[in-house]
Scaffold this motif. Structure first.
Motif, PDB file in Angstrom:
ATOM      1  N   LEU A 143       1.042  -1.199   0.093  1.00 50.85           N
ATOM      2  CA  LEU A 143       0.043  -0.078   0.045  1.00 50.85           C
ATOM      3  C   LEU A 143       1.007   1.188  -0.002  1.00 50.85           C
ATOM      4  N   ASP A 144       0.260   2.286  -0.637  1.00 54.14           N
ATOM      5  CA  ASP A 144       1.053   3.660  -0.404  1.00 54.14           C
ATOM      6  C   ASP A 144       0.642   4.522   0.717  1.00 54.14           C
ATOM      7  N   VAL A 145      -0.606   4.341   0.952  1.00 55.81           N
ATOM      8  CA  VAL A 145      -0.995   4.964   2.057  1.00 55.81           C
ATOM      9  C   VAL A 145      -2.252   4.511   2.994  1.00 55.81           C
ATOM     10  N   VAL A 146      -2.318   4.629   4.209  1.00 55.85           N
ATOM     11  CA  VAL A 146      -3.356   4.217   4.983  1.00 55.85           C
ATOM     12  C   VAL A 146      -4.302   5.270   5.679  1.00 55.85           C
ATOM     13  N   LEU A 147      -5.715   5.132   5.695  1.00 53.84           N
ATOM     14  CA  LEU A 147      -6.296   6.156   6.128  1.00 53.84           C
ATOM     15  C   LEU A 147      -7.055   5.540   7.373  1.00 53.84           C
ATOM     16  N   THR A 148      -6.914   6.382   8.557  1.00 49.36           N
ATOM     17  CA  THR A 148      -7.344   5.880   9.850  1.00 49.36           C
ATOM     18  C   THR A 148      -7.542   6.945  10.606  1.00 49.36           C
ATOM     19  N   THR A 149      -8.544   6.678  11.685  1.00 50.78           N
ATOM     20  CA  THR A 149      -8.583   7.739  12.820  1.00 50.78           C
ATOM     21  C   THR A 149      -7.627   7.677  14.088  1.00 50.78           C
ATOM     22  N   GLN A 150      -6.713   6.636  13.831  1.00 48.72           N
ATOM     23  CA  GLN A 150      -5.837   6.398  15.096  1.00 48.72           C
ATOM     24  C   GLN A 150      -4.356   6.729  14.456  1.00 48.72           C
ATOM     25  N   VAL A 151      -3.466   7.049  15.460  1.00 48.89           N
ATOM     26  CA  VAL A 151      -2.238   7.215  15.184  1.00 48.89           C
ATOM     27  C   VAL A 151      -1.406   5.736  15.607  1.00 48.89           C
ATOM     28  N   PRO A 152      -0.692   5.367  14.568  1.00 48.44           N
ATOM     29  CA  PRO A 152      -0.213   3.824  14.441  1.00 48.44           C
ATOM     30  C   PRO A 152       0.591   4.002  15.906  1.00 48.44           C
ATOM     31  N   PRO A 153       0.454   2.760  16.660  1.00 44.19           N
ATOM     32  CA  PRO A 153       1.459   2.608  17.775  1.00 44.19           C
ATOM     33  C   PRO A 153       3.067   2.708  17.481  1.00 44.19           C
ATOM     34  N   PRO A 154       4.015   3.347  18.186  1.00 42.54           N
ATOM     35  CA  PRO A 154       5.164   3.166  17.672  1.00 42.54           C
ATOM     36  C   PRO A 154       5.836   2.014  17.609  1.00 42.54           C
ATOM     37  N   ARG A 155       6.710   1.764  16.594  1.00 44.50           N
ATOM     38  CA  ARG A 155       7.333   0.495  16.559  1.00 44.50           C
ATOM     39  C   ARG A 155       8.848   0.494  16.139  1.00 44.50           C
ATOM     40  N   SER A 156       9.603  -0.302  16.713  1.00 40.67           N
ATOM     41  CA  SER A 156      11.275  -0.033  16.645  1.00 40.67           C
ATOM     42  C   SER A 156      11.496  -0.568  15.189  1.00 40.67           C
ATOM     43  N   ASP A 157      10.836  -1.298  14.463  1.00 44.50           N
ATOM     44  CA  ASP A 157      11.062  -1.756  13.256  1.00 44.50           C
ATOM     45  C   ASP A 157      10.537  -0.956  12.126  1.00 44.50           C
ATOM     46  N   SER A 158       9.697  -0.002  12.261  1.00 45.35           N
ATOM     47  CA  SER A 158       9.003   0.781  10.993  1.00 45.35           C
ATOM     48  C   SER A 158       8.778   2.084  11.722  1.00 45.35           C
ATOM     49  N   ALA A 159       9.117   3.126  10.507  1.00 42.50           N
ATOM     50  CA  ALA A 159       8.930   4.608  10.651  1.00 42.50           C
ATOM     51  C   ALA A 159       7.542   5.090  10.081  1.00 42.50           C
ATOM     52  N   PHE A 160       6.448   4.801  10.690  1.00 42.94           N
ATOM     53  CA  PHE A 160       5.197   5.338  10.192  1.00 42.94           C
ATOM     54  C   PHE A 160       5.112   6.807  10.389  1.00 42.94           C
ATOM     55  N   ALA A 161       4.627   7.597   9.511  1.00 43.71           N
ATOM     56  CA  ALA A 161       4.349   8.911   9.588  1.00 43.71           C
ATOM     57  C   ALA A 161       2.663   9.155   9.700  1.00 43.71           C
TER      58      ALA A 161
END
Length: 291
Positions: A143-161
Protein backbone atom coordinates in the motif's frame (compact mmCIF):
# COMPACT_ATOMS: atom_id res chain seq x y z
CA UNK A 1 7.29 -23.96 -14.23
CA UNK A 2 8.63 -20.49 -13.51
CA UNK A 3 12.20 -21.69 -14.10
CA UNK A 4 11.18 -23.02 -17.56
CA UNK A 5 9.13 -20.00 -18.64
CA UNK A 6 10.89 -17.95 -21.29
CA UNK A 7 9.60 -14.36 -21.22
CA UNK A 8 10.76 -13.67 -24.76
CA UNK A 9 8.54 -16.53 -25.88
CA UNK A 10 5.72 -15.10 -23.77
CA UNK A 11 6.09 -11.71 -25.43
CA UNK A 12 5.99 -13.31 -28.89
CA UNK A 13 2.91 -15.30 -27.90
CA UNK A 14 1.18 -12.13 -26.72
CA UNK A 15 1.80 -10.39 -30.04
CA UNK A 16 0.50 -13.35 -32.03
CA UNK A 17 -2.56 -13.61 -29.78
CA UNK A 18 -3.27 -9.90 -30.22
CA UNK A 19 -2.82 -9.97 -34.00
CA UNK A 20 -4.45 -13.36 -34.55
CA UNK A 21 -2.08 -13.86 -37.46
CA UNK A 22 1.48 -15.18 -37.44
CA UNK A 23 2.65 -13.09 -40.40
CA UNK A 24 1.42 -9.74 -39.06
CA UNK A 25 2.89 -10.48 -35.64
CA UNK A 26 6.23 -11.36 -37.25
CA UNK A 27 6.22 -8.04 -39.11
CA UNK A 28 5.49 -6.11 -35.89
CA UNK A 29 8.26 -7.93 -34.05
CA UNK A 30 10.66 -7.68 -37.01
CA UNK A 31 11.44 -11.40 -36.95
CA UNK A 32 11.04 -14.14 -39.53
CA UNK A 33 7.68 -15.90 -39.54
CA UNK A 34 9.37 -19.29 -39.29
CA UNK A 35 11.43 -18.17 -36.29
CA UNK A 36 8.32 -16.83 -34.59
CA UNK A 37 6.50 -20.11 -35.20
CA UNK A 38 9.37 -22.00 -33.55
CA UNK A 39 9.26 -19.66 -30.51
CA UNK A 40 5.52 -20.26 -30.04
CA UNK A 41 5.98 -24.01 -30.39
CA UNK A 42 8.73 -23.96 -27.74
CA UNK A 43 6.44 -22.03 -25.36
CA UNK A 44 3.67 -24.58 -25.88
CA UNK A 45 6.11 -27.42 -25.19
CA UNK A 46 7.34 -25.77 -21.98
CA UNK A 47 3.74 -25.23 -20.79
CA UNK A 48 2.54 -28.63 -21.97
CA UNK A 49 -0.58 -27.26 -23.71
CA UNK A 50 -1.66 -25.97 -27.12
CA UNK A 51 -2.17 -22.22 -27.08
CA UNK A 52 -3.65 -21.82 -30.57
CA UNK A 53 -5.82 -23.68 -32.98
CA UNK A 54 -6.01 -22.77 -36.66
CA UNK A 55 -9.44 -21.75 -37.96
CA UNK A 56 -9.33 -21.09 -41.72
CA UNK A 57 -6.32 -18.78 -42.11
CA UNK A 58 -6.51 -17.36 -38.60
CA UNK A 59 -4.97 -18.44 -35.29
CA UNK A 60 -7.58 -18.69 -32.51
CA UNK A 61 -6.73 -19.00 -28.83
CA UNK A 62 -7.58 -22.24 -27.09
CA UNK A 63 -8.93 -22.15 -23.53
CA UNK A 64 -5.37 -22.54 -22.25
CA UNK A 65 -4.32 -19.77 -24.64
CA UNK A 66 -6.91 -17.37 -23.22
CA UNK A 67 -5.68 -18.11 -19.70
CA UNK A 68 -2.07 -17.61 -20.79
CA UNK A 69 -2.91 -14.29 -22.49
CA UNK A 70 -4.64 -12.99 -19.36
CA UNK A 71 -1.56 -13.78 -17.28
CA UNK A 72 0.77 -12.39 -19.94
CA UNK A 73 -1.14 -9.09 -19.92
CA UNK A 74 -0.80 -8.89 -16.13
CA UNK A 75 2.91 -9.72 -16.27
CA UNK A 76 3.77 -7.10 -18.88
CA UNK A 77 1.51 -4.46 -17.34
CA UNK A 78 3.28 -5.05 -14.03
CA UNK A 79 6.58 -4.61 -15.85
CA UNK A 80 5.41 -1.27 -17.25
CA UNK A 81 4.41 -0.18 -13.73
CA UNK A 82 7.81 -1.23 -12.41
CA UNK A 83 9.65 0.87 -14.98
CA UNK A 84 7.35 3.85 -14.46
CA UNK A 85 7.85 3.72 -10.69
CA UNK A 86 11.63 3.34 -10.67
CA UNK A 87 12.14 5.89 -13.44
CA UNK A 88 9.65 8.31 -11.85
CA UNK A 89 7.88 8.54 -15.19
CA UNK A 90 4.86 10.77 -14.59
CA UNK A 91 3.44 10.01 -18.03
CA UNK A 92 2.77 6.40 -17.03
CA UNK A 93 0.10 6.37 -14.36
CA UNK A 94 0.17 3.53 -11.83
CA UNK A 95 -2.75 3.05 -9.45
CA UNK A 96 -2.45 4.65 -6.03
CA UNK A 97 -2.86 1.85 -3.49
CA UNK A 98 -4.96 3.04 -0.54
CA UNK A 99 -5.86 1.21 2.64
CA UNK A 100 -8.79 2.31 4.80
CA UNK A 101 -9.82 0.98 8.19
CA UNK A 102 -12.99 -1.04 7.77
CA UNK A 103 -14.71 1.13 10.39
CA UNK A 104 -13.90 4.38 8.59
CA UNK A 105 -16.78 6.50 7.30
CA UNK A 106 -17.52 5.78 3.65
CA UNK A 107 -18.43 9.44 3.12
CA UNK A 108 -15.03 10.51 4.43
CA UNK A 109 -13.34 8.04 2.11
CA UNK A 110 -15.24 9.54 -0.83
CA UNK A 111 -14.11 13.02 0.21
CA UNK A 112 -10.50 11.84 0.31
CA UNK A 113 -10.83 10.19 -3.10
CA UNK A 114 -12.48 13.28 -4.63
CA UNK A 115 -9.39 14.62 -6.45
CA UNK A 116 -8.66 11.18 -7.89
CA UNK A 117 -12.26 10.70 -9.00
CA UNK A 118 -12.16 14.09 -10.74
CA UNK A 119 -9.01 13.15 -12.69
CA UNK A 120 -9.85 10.77 -15.53
CA UNK A 121 -6.19 9.73 -15.81
CA UNK A 122 -5.87 8.71 -12.17
CA UNK A 123 -6.54 5.24 -10.88
CA UNK A 124 -6.54 3.75 -7.41
CA UNK A 125 -6.93 0.52 -5.49
CA UNK A 126 -8.87 0.64 -2.22
CA UNK A 127 -8.52 -2.05 0.43
CA UNK A 128 -10.42 -2.20 3.73
CA UNK A 129 -9.22 -4.06 6.80
CA UNK A 130 -7.97 -3.85 10.34
CA UNK A 131 -5.33 -1.27 11.19
CA UNK A 132 -2.80 -4.00 11.96
CA UNK A 133 -3.30 -5.67 8.57
CA UNK A 134 -3.16 -2.39 6.66
CA UNK A 135 0.00 -1.22 8.44
CA UNK A 136 1.65 -4.53 7.58
CA UNK A 137 0.74 -3.98 3.92
CA UNK A 138 2.10 -0.43 4.12
CA UNK A 139 5.32 -1.71 5.68
CA UNK A 140 5.78 -4.27 2.90
CA UNK A 141 5.06 -1.60 0.24
CA UNK A 142 1.82 -3.26 -0.87
CA UNK A 143 0.00 0.00 0.00
CA UNK A 144 1.04 3.63 -0.54
CA UNK A 145 -1.08 5.17 2.24
CA UNK A 146 -3.43 4.08 5.02
CA UNK A 147 -6.46 6.12 6.18
CA UNK A 148 -7.29 5.81 9.86
CA UNK A 149 -8.65 7.65 12.88
CA UNK A 150 -5.77 6.44 15.06
CA UNK A 151 -2.07 7.24 15.22
CA UNK A 152 -0.21 3.96 14.72
CA UNK A 153 1.51 2.65 17.84
CA UNK A 154 5.28 3.22 17.80
CA UNK A 155 7.34 0.33 16.46
CA UNK A 156 11.08 -0.11 16.50
CA UNK A 157 11.16 -1.74 13.07
CA UNK A 158 9.01 0.77 11.12
CA UNK A 159 8.94 4.55 10.78
CA UNK A 160 5.27 5.28 10.19
CA UNK A 161 4.37 8.94 9.65
CA UNK A 162 0.81 10.01 10.52
CA UNK A 163 -0.39 13.24 8.91
CA UNK A 164 -3.60 14.74 10.26
CA UNK A 165 -5.66 15.51 7.16
CA UNK A 166 -9.01 16.37 8.73
CA UNK A 167 -10.88 16.71 11.99
CA UNK A 168 -14.63 16.40 12.30
CA UNK A 169 -16.77 17.54 15.25
CA UNK A 170 -18.78 14.70 16.76
CA UNK A 171 -22.46 15.55 17.14
CA UNK A 172 -25.74 13.82 17.93
CA UNK A 173 -27.91 12.93 14.94
CA UNK A 174 -31.29 11.29 14.73
CA UNK A 175 -34.89 11.32 13.59
CA UNK A 176 -36.69 14.60 14.36
CA UNK A 177 -39.04 12.79 16.77
CA UNK A 178 -36.19 12.28 19.23
CA UNK A 179 -35.55 16.00 19.68
CA UNK A 180 -37.34 18.40 21.96
CA UNK A 181 -35.24 18.23 25.12
CA UNK A 182 -34.05 21.57 26.45
CA UNK A 183 -30.68 20.33 27.71
CA UNK A 184 -28.09 17.85 26.52
CA UNK A 185 -28.37 15.90 29.76
CA UNK A 186 -32.12 15.55 29.34
CA UNK A 187 -31.70 14.39 25.74
CA UNK A 188 -29.17 11.70 26.66
CA UNK A 189 -31.24 10.61 29.64
CA UNK A 190 -34.44 10.10 27.64
CA UNK A 191 -33.43 8.91 24.16
CA UNK A 192 -31.76 5.65 23.08
CA UNK A 193 -28.18 6.06 21.89
CA UNK A 194 -26.18 4.39 19.10
CA UNK A 195 -22.52 4.59 20.07
CA UNK A 196 -19.52 3.74 17.87
CA UNK A 197 -16.81 1.64 19.46
CA UNK A 198 -14.14 3.87 17.85
CA UNK A 199 -11.82 4.74 20.75
CA UNK A 200 -11.71 8.54 20.41
CA UNK A 201 -15.49 8.89 20.23
CA UNK A 202 -16.13 6.31 22.93
CA UNK A 203 -13.68 7.87 25.37
CA UNK A 204 -15.01 11.37 24.69
CA UNK A 205 -18.62 10.26 25.16
CA UNK A 206 -17.89 8.46 28.43
CA UNK A 207 -16.15 11.57 29.75
CA UNK A 208 -19.11 13.69 28.64
CA UNK A 209 -21.81 11.63 30.40
CA UNK A 210 -19.66 11.46 33.53
CA UNK A 211 -19.50 15.28 33.64
CA UNK A 212 -23.26 15.53 33.03
CA UNK A 213 -24.02 12.89 35.63
CA UNK A 214 -26.35 10.93 33.34
CA UNK A 215 -26.68 7.23 32.54
CA UNK A 216 -27.55 7.00 28.83
CA UNK A 217 -29.47 4.04 27.40
CA UNK A 218 -27.06 2.65 24.81
CA UNK A 219 -29.10 0.40 22.52
CA UNK A 220 -26.26 -0.41 20.11
CA UNK A 221 -22.47 -0.36 20.24
CA UNK A 222 -21.23 -0.59 16.67
CA UNK A 223 -17.74 -0.89 15.15
CA UNK A 224 -18.84 0.18 11.65
CA UNK A 225 -19.81 3.76 10.86
CA UNK A 226 -21.92 2.57 7.92
CA UNK A 227 -24.05 0.57 10.37
CA UNK A 228 -24.28 3.56 12.74
CA UNK A 229 -25.69 5.50 9.81
CA UNK A 230 -28.21 2.79 8.87
CA UNK A 231 -29.43 2.34 12.46
CA UNK A 232 -29.98 6.09 12.77
CA UNK A 233 -31.92 6.08 9.48
CA UNK A 234 -34.15 3.34 10.85
CA UNK A 235 -34.93 5.37 13.96
CA UNK A 236 -33.24 2.93 16.34
CA UNK A 237 -31.74 5.77 18.32
CA UNK A 238 -29.53 8.85 18.31
CA UNK A 239 -26.19 8.40 16.58
CA UNK A 240 -23.09 9.87 18.17
CA UNK A 241 -20.89 10.42 15.15
CA UNK A 242 -19.08 12.97 12.98
CA UNK A 243 -21.47 14.83 10.71
CA UNK A 244 -19.72 13.48 7.60
CA UNK A 245 -21.09 10.01 8.44
CA UNK A 246 -24.71 11.09 8.00
CA UNK A 247 -24.19 14.03 5.64
CA UNK A 248 -26.50 12.59 2.95
CA UNK A 249 -29.33 11.93 5.41
CA UNK A 250 -29.04 15.41 6.89
CA UNK A 251 -29.12 16.97 3.43
CA UNK A 252 -32.20 14.92 2.54
CA UNK A 253 -33.98 15.89 5.76
CA UNK A 254 -34.12 12.28 7.01
CA UNK A 255 -31.99 13.06 10.06
CA UNK A 256 -31.37 16.18 12.10
CA UNK A 257 -28.44 17.27 14.24
CA UNK A 258 -28.90 18.33 17.86
CA UNK A 259 -27.79 21.86 18.63
CA UNK A 260 -25.69 20.79 21.59
CA UNK A 261 -21.89 20.94 21.43
CA UNK A 262 -20.42 17.70 22.77
CA UNK A 263 -16.84 18.96 22.86
CA UNK A 264 -15.71 15.83 21.00
CA UNK A 265 -13.91 15.68 17.66
CA UNK A 266 -12.58 12.80 15.60
CA UNK A 267 -9.26 13.19 13.75
CA UNK A 268 -8.48 11.52 10.44
CA UNK A 269 -4.93 10.54 9.59
CA UNK A 270 -3.10 9.51 6.44
CA UNK A 271 -0.30 7.13 7.42
CA UNK A 272 2.71 6.71 5.15
CA UNK A 273 6.19 5.28 5.36
CA UNK A 274 9.38 6.87 4.02
CA UNK A 275 10.05 5.60 0.52
CA UNK A 276 12.67 6.34 -2.08
CA UNK A 277 10.08 5.93 -4.83
CA UNK A 278 6.75 7.27 -3.49
CA UNK A 279 3.73 7.32 -5.75
CA UNK A 280 3.91 10.58 -7.76
CA UNK A 281 0.27 11.50 -7.00
CA UNK A 282 0.42 10.99 -3.23
CA UNK A 283 2.11 14.23 -2.15
CA UNK A 284 -0.34 16.41 -4.10
CA UNK A 285 -3.30 14.43 -2.81
CA UNK A 286 -2.25 14.81 0.83
CA UNK A 287 -1.58 18.51 0.32
CA UNK A 288 -5.09 18.99 -1.07
CA UNK A 289 -6.58 17.22 1.94
CA UNK A 290 -4.76 19.48 4.38
CA UNK A 291 -5.48 22.76 2.57
Amino acid sequence: MISRLNYHHLRYFREVATEGHLGRAADRLNVAQSALSIQIRQLEESLGVDLFERVSRKLVLTEAGRIALDHADQIFNAGDELLATLQQNSSARTPLRIGAMSTLSRNFQLQFLGPLLADADSGFWLKSGSLETLLHDLDTLTLDVVLTTQVPPPRSDSAFAAQRIAEQPVRIHGKPDFFGSETLGELLRNAPVILPTESVIRAGFESLVARLGVQPRIVASVDDMAMVRLLAREGVGLAVAPSVVVADEIKAGILETAAFDLGISEPFFAVTIPRRFPHPALADLLQQQSS
